[in-house]
Design an enzyme around this catalytic site. Structure first.
Site, PDB file in Angstrom:
ATOM      1  CB  THR A 170       8.109   3.287   1.882  1.00  0.00           C
ATOM      2  OG1 THR A 170       7.099   3.083   0.917  1.00  0.00           O
ATOM      3  CG2 THR A 170       7.685   4.463   2.764  1.00  0.00           C
ATOM      4  CG  ASP A 171       7.142   3.263  -3.505  1.00  0.00           C
ATOM      5  OD1 ASP A 171       6.555   3.009  -2.435  1.00  0.00           O
ATOM      6  OD2 ASP A 171       6.848   2.705  -4.582  1.00  0.00           O
ATOM      7  CD  GLU A 172       2.805   3.297   0.700  1.00  0.00           C
ATOM      8  OE1 GLU A 172       2.160   3.975   1.512  1.00  0.00           O
ATOM      9  OE2 GLU A 172       2.565   2.110   0.462  1.00  0.00           O
ATOM     10  CE  LYS A 210       9.515   3.567   6.652  1.00  0.00           C
ATOM     11  NZ  LYS A 210      10.384   2.676   7.487  1.00  0.00           N
ATOM     12  CE1 TYR A 261       4.990   2.172   6.591  1.00  0.00           C
ATOM     13  CE2 TYR A 261       4.251   2.659   4.353  1.00  0.00           C
ATOM     14  CZ  TYR A 261       5.196   2.125   5.228  1.00  0.00           C
ATOM     15  OH  TYR A 261       6.352   1.566   4.731  1.00  0.00           O
TER      16      TYR A 261
HETATM   17  P1  NAD Z   1       6.971  -6.100   8.532  1.00  0.00           P
HETATM   18  O1  NAD Z   1       5.726  -5.449   9.019  1.00  0.00           O
HETATM   19  O2  NAD Z   1       6.892  -7.429   7.877  1.00  0.00           O
HETATM   20  O3  NAD Z   1       8.012  -6.235   9.743  1.00  0.00           O
HETATM   21  C1  NAD Z   1       8.259  -5.201  10.643  1.00  0.00           C
HETATM   22  C2  NAD Z   1       9.086  -5.769  11.788  1.00  0.00           C
HETATM   23  O4  NAD Z   1       9.345  -4.702  12.719  1.00  0.00           O
HETATM   24  C3  NAD Z   1       8.370  -6.869  12.583  1.00  0.00           C
HETATM   25  O5  NAD Z   1       9.238  -7.942  12.808  1.00  0.00           O
HETATM   26  C4  NAD Z   1       7.963  -6.184  13.880  1.00  0.00           C
HETATM   27  O6  NAD Z   1       7.913  -7.081  14.979  1.00  0.00           O
HETATM   28  C5  NAD Z   1       9.078  -5.157  14.038  1.00  0.00           C
HETATM   29  N1  NAD Z   1       8.652  -4.006  14.857  1.00  0.00           N
HETATM   30  C6  NAD Z   1       7.531  -3.255  14.684  1.00  0.00           C
HETATM   31  N2  NAD Z   1       7.480  -2.303  15.639  1.00  0.00           N
HETATM   32  C7  NAD Z   1       8.577  -2.471  16.427  1.00  0.00           C
HETATM   33  C8  NAD Z   1       9.075  -1.794  17.573  1.00  0.00           C
HETATM   34  N3  NAD Z   1       8.426  -0.758  18.113  1.00  0.00           N
HETATM   35  N4  NAD Z   1      10.242  -2.203  18.112  1.00  0.00           N
HETATM   36  C9  NAD Z   1      10.917  -3.242  17.567  1.00  0.00           C
HETATM   37  N5  NAD Z   1      10.477  -3.940  16.503  1.00  0.00           N
HETATM   38  C10 NAD Z   1       9.320  -3.555  15.932  1.00  0.00           C
HETATM   39  O7  NAD Z   1       7.662  -5.031   7.591  1.00  0.00           O
HETATM   40  P2  NAD Z   1       8.464  -5.202   6.227  1.00  0.00           P
HETATM   41  O8  NAD Z   1       7.495  -5.266   5.102  1.00  0.00           O
HETATM   42  O9  NAD Z   1       9.494  -6.264   6.384  1.00  0.00           O
HETATM   43  O10 NAD Z   1       9.173  -3.758   6.130  1.00  0.00           O
HETATM   44  C11 NAD Z   1      10.459  -3.531   6.712  1.00  0.00           C
HETATM   45  C12 NAD Z   1      10.861  -2.090   6.458  1.00  0.00           C
HETATM   46  O11 NAD Z   1      10.905  -1.830   5.062  1.00  0.00           O
HETATM   47  C13 NAD Z   1       9.889  -1.051   7.031  1.00  0.00           C
HETATM   48  O12 NAD Z   1      10.643   0.012   7.568  1.00  0.00           O
HETATM   49  C14 NAD Z   1       9.059  -0.604   5.841  1.00  0.00           C
HETATM   50  O13 NAD Z   1       8.590   0.716   6.012  1.00  0.00           O
HETATM   51  C15 NAD Z   1      10.088  -0.711   4.741  1.00  0.00           C
HETATM   52  N6  NAD Z   1       9.529  -0.967   3.398  1.00  0.00           N
HETATM   53  C16 NAD Z   1       8.662  -1.998   3.192  1.00  0.00           C
HETATM   54  C17 NAD Z   1       8.186  -2.249   1.899  1.00  0.00           C
HETATM   55  C18 NAD Z   1       7.235  -3.386   1.603  1.00  0.00           C
HETATM   56  O14 NAD Z   1       6.710  -3.454   0.495  1.00  0.00           O
HETATM   57  N7  NAD Z   1       6.980  -4.309   2.523  1.00  0.00           N
HETATM   58  C19 NAD Z   1       8.597  -1.425   0.844  1.00  0.00           C
HETATM   59  C20 NAD Z   1       9.487  -0.368   1.106  1.00  0.00           C
HETATM   60  C21 NAD Z   1       9.947  -0.155   2.386  1.00  0.00           C
HETATM   61  O1  DAU Z   2       5.152   1.029  -1.765  1.00  0.00           O
HETATM   62  C1  DAU Z   2       5.820   0.444  -0.675  1.00  0.00           C
HETATM   63  C2  DAU Z   2       4.815   0.102   0.391  1.00  0.00           C
HETATM   64  O2  DAU Z   2       4.083  -1.007  -0.092  1.00  0.00           O
HETATM   65  C3  DAU Z   2       5.436  -0.224   1.741  1.00  0.00           C
HETATM   66  O3  DAU Z   2       6.085   0.916   2.231  1.00  0.00           O
HETATM   67  C4  DAU Z   2       4.358  -0.669   2.734  1.00  0.00           C
HETATM   68  O4  DAU Z   2       4.946  -1.055   3.964  1.00  0.00           O
HETATM   69  C5  DAU Z   2       3.619  -1.844   2.146  1.00  0.00           C
HETATM   70  O5  DAU Z   2       2.546  -2.207   2.995  1.00  0.00           O
HETATM   71  C6  DAU Z   2       3.081  -1.505   0.750  1.00  0.00           C
HETATM   72  O6  DAU Z   2       1.979  -0.549   0.828  1.00  0.00           O
HETATM   73  P1  DAU Z   2       0.678  -0.710  -0.089  1.00  0.00           P
HETATM   74  O7  DAU Z   2      -0.457  -0.029   0.537  1.00  0.00           O
HETATM   75  O8  DAU Z   2       0.991  -0.387  -1.512  1.00  0.00           O
HETATM   76  O9  DAU Z   2       0.535  -2.328   0.008  1.00  0.00           O
HETATM   77  P2  DAU Z   2      -0.710  -3.293   0.187  1.00  0.00           P
HETATM   78  O10 DAU Z   2      -0.203  -4.682  -0.030  1.00  0.00           O
HETATM   79  O11 DAU Z   2      -1.479  -3.029   1.424  1.00  0.00           O
HETATM   80  O12 DAU Z   2      -1.637  -2.901  -1.049  1.00  0.00           O
HETATM   81  C7  DAU Z   2      -1.150  -2.929  -2.370  1.00  0.00           C
HETATM   82  C8  DAU Z   2      -2.249  -2.403  -3.268  1.00  0.00           C
HETATM   83  O13 DAU Z   2      -3.325  -3.359  -3.284  1.00  0.00           O
HETATM   84  C9  DAU Z   2      -2.863  -1.108  -2.793  1.00  0.00           C
HETATM   85  O14 DAU Z   2      -3.209  -0.323  -3.937  1.00  0.00           O
HETATM   86  C10 DAU Z   2      -4.144  -1.526  -2.064  1.00  0.00           C
HETATM   87  C11 DAU Z   2      -4.556  -2.780  -2.807  1.00  0.00           C
HETATM   88  N1  DAU Z   2      -5.234  -3.824  -2.009  1.00  0.00           N
HETATM   89  C12 DAU Z   2      -4.666  -4.210  -0.852  1.00  0.00           C
HETATM   90  C13 DAU Z   2      -5.254  -5.177  -0.074  1.00  0.00           C
HETATM   91  C14 DAU Z   2      -4.647  -5.621   1.243  1.00  0.00           C
HETATM   92  C15 DAU Z   2      -6.401  -4.407  -2.483  1.00  0.00           C
HETATM   93  O15 DAU Z   2      -6.901  -4.073  -3.574  1.00  0.00           O
HETATM   94  N2  DAU Z   2      -6.976  -5.384  -1.733  1.00  0.00           N
HETATM   95  C16 DAU Z   2      -6.473  -5.779  -0.521  1.00  0.00           C
HETATM   96  O16 DAU Z   2      -7.093  -6.659   0.140  1.00  0.00           O
END
Ligand code: NAD
Ligand code: DAU
Length: 349
Positions: free
Chosen positions: A130-132, A159, A155
């Site tokens: 992630t970019d975080e 990562k 989190y």
């Molecule tokens: P998600 O939370 O939707 O899915 C995560 C999946 O991992 C689920 O299916 C869950 O059952 C599985 N999982 C969790 N713990 C596990 C374990 N211990 N063993 C086996 N399976 C397990 O997540 P996502 O948003 O699809 O993200 C996928 C990947 O991409 C992550 O590594 C996340 O850090 C990364 N990522 C996500 C975002 C985003 O915006 N969603 C951005 C950048 C990177």
């Molecule tokens: O940047 C990549 C990341 O983006 C991924 O690595 C993470 O897995 C993913 O969860 C996401 O993290 P964020 O914290 O940025 O995402 P989230 O959707 O939780 O929140 C996005 C922004 O919106 C953040 O600034 C918090 C804000 N927010 C979120 C929720 C759930 C609100 O203002 N209200 C809300 O109810």
């Protein structure tokens, strides 16, 4: 090609599987523990596809992973399984340490021992991150691959730790790895705890739209299918040992994105008694909230020729239509443990 995907029952993993099963004849082994974020409802779309095999395994379980590697004999792994929600990591960090750090370590060790026994290097470990990891960059234009890590939340720290392990396994053991760091994804099948699906579903259900603090935090939003194309590009063409940032050109504040969702809902699902904007409510801010992420994707654009294609208007419209047409999916993933309530509001010391 025989490929292991971890986290294929989650949001991005299932989008990657849809692409792979439609566009290639790869044999996929999907490893997922089906936590709250990974659902059998999501997996239904792959039923009957002989190239998709599913194993319910926790990546914290090294023994099961070893036996899977020995039986399946993968030529690559794309590792997405993780605990992913910042607010949950504030409430309870333990699972983030165990899955994101120990789980990644287990997969690295399995891959190393498996390659050692095969005495061949025809293998790639792609770690999805992630970019975080770059932390809050409110005083800088954007993060490049060369920037230091400065994660803020449990989190993002977990990562970042995993990324360090992956690099160390490459440098020390020569494990052939690539790492990608992507910005905020949105699209179909995203669990409703995250900003965009939460706002869409709350609006459909006529509930308040909770914007944290003033809503001026900046994020870079990428449509999930654009991320999937970037993953495929890096997996096949990226240089071993390298990291690639992935993001779009869409950088907007949270309040702007929520207003855009309301504009689109007013158009796509007009309701004479409702202006969706009236549902917007400002609530207490997230502890440690990062003000700005901004990812610099020039490396992948220049070296691998990838560019995000989807505009925010197109991507949001497709996403909103998907949630409007798939109410049974989002109802099936909500339960007594999570029903759209506020998370991550723990009292700081
Ligand atoms: P998600 O939370 O939707 O899915 C995560 C999946 O991992 C689920 O299916 C869950 O059952 C599985 N999982 C969790 N713990 C596990 C374990 N211990 N063993 C086996 N399976 C397990 O997540 P996502 O948003 O699809 O993200 C996928 C990947 O991409 C992550 O590594 C996340 O850090 C990364 N990522 C996500 C975002 C985003 O915006 N969603 C951005 C950048 C990177
Ligand atoms: O940047 C990549 C990341 O983006 C991924 O690595 C993470 O897995 C993913 O969860 C996401 O993290 P964020 O914290 O940025 O995402 P989230 O959707 O939780 O929140 C996005 C922004 O919106 C953040 O600034 C918090 C804000 N927010 C979120 C929720 C759930 C609100 O203002 N209200 C809300 O109810």
């Amino acid at each position: 090609m025989r490929l292991i995907i971890t986290g294929g029952a989650g949001f991005i993993g299932s989008a990657l599987l849809r692409f792979l099963l439609q566009e290639t004849d790869y044999k996929i082994l999907n490893i997922d523990d089906l936590t709250y974020a990974g659902s059998t409802e999501t997996l239904k779309q792959f039923e009957g596809n002989n190239n998709h095999n599913f194993e319910k395994i926790n990546i914290r379980d090294l023994k099961s992973l070893k036996s899977i590697f020995e039986r399946f004999k993968p030529e690559g792994i794309i590792h997405l399984a993780a605990e992913t929600h910042v607010d949950r990591s504030i409430d309870n960090p333990t699972g983030f340490i165990e899955t994101n750090i120990i789980g990644t370590y287990n997969l690295l060790e399995c891959s190393r021992l498996y390659l050692k026994s095969l005495k061949q290097n025809n293998f790639r470990f792609h770690h999805v991150s992630t970019d975080e990891v770059y932390g809050d960059i409110y005083n800088k234009p954007s993060s490049t691959e060369m920037d230091p890590y400065k994660p803020s939340s449990p989190y993002s720290a977990s990562k970042a730790s995993a990324d360090h392990l992956v690099r160390a396994w490459h440098r020390t053991y020569d494990l052939p790895v690539v790492i990608t760091n992507c910005s905020n994804n949105y699209g179909p099948y995203q669990f409703p705890e995250k900003l965009i699906p939460l706002m869409i579903i709350n609006a459909i259900e006529q509930k308040p739209l909770p914007v944290y603090g003033d809503g001026n935090q900046i994020r870079n939003w990428i449509y999930v299918n654009d991320h999937v194309e970037a993953l495929m590009n890096v997996f096949h063409n990226g240089q071993t040992g390298e990291t690639y940032n992935i993001g779009s050109r869409v950088e907007i504040t949270n309040i702007e994105i929520v207003n855009l969702i309301c504009d689109l809902l007013n158009k796509l699902r007009p309701d004479p008694g409702t202006n969706y904007h009236d549902l917007i409510t400002h609530v207490t801010d997230r502890p440690g909230h990062d003000k700005k992420y901004s990812i610099n994707s020039e490396k992948i654009e220049k070296e691998l020729g990838w560019l995000a294609k989807t505009t925010i208007e197109q991507g949001l419209e497709e996403t909103i239509n998907w949630y409007l047409n798939n109410k049974e999916w989002y109802k099936s993933v909500l339960d007594n443990n999570y029903n759209l309530q506020r998370l991550g509001l723990i009292k700081t010391l």
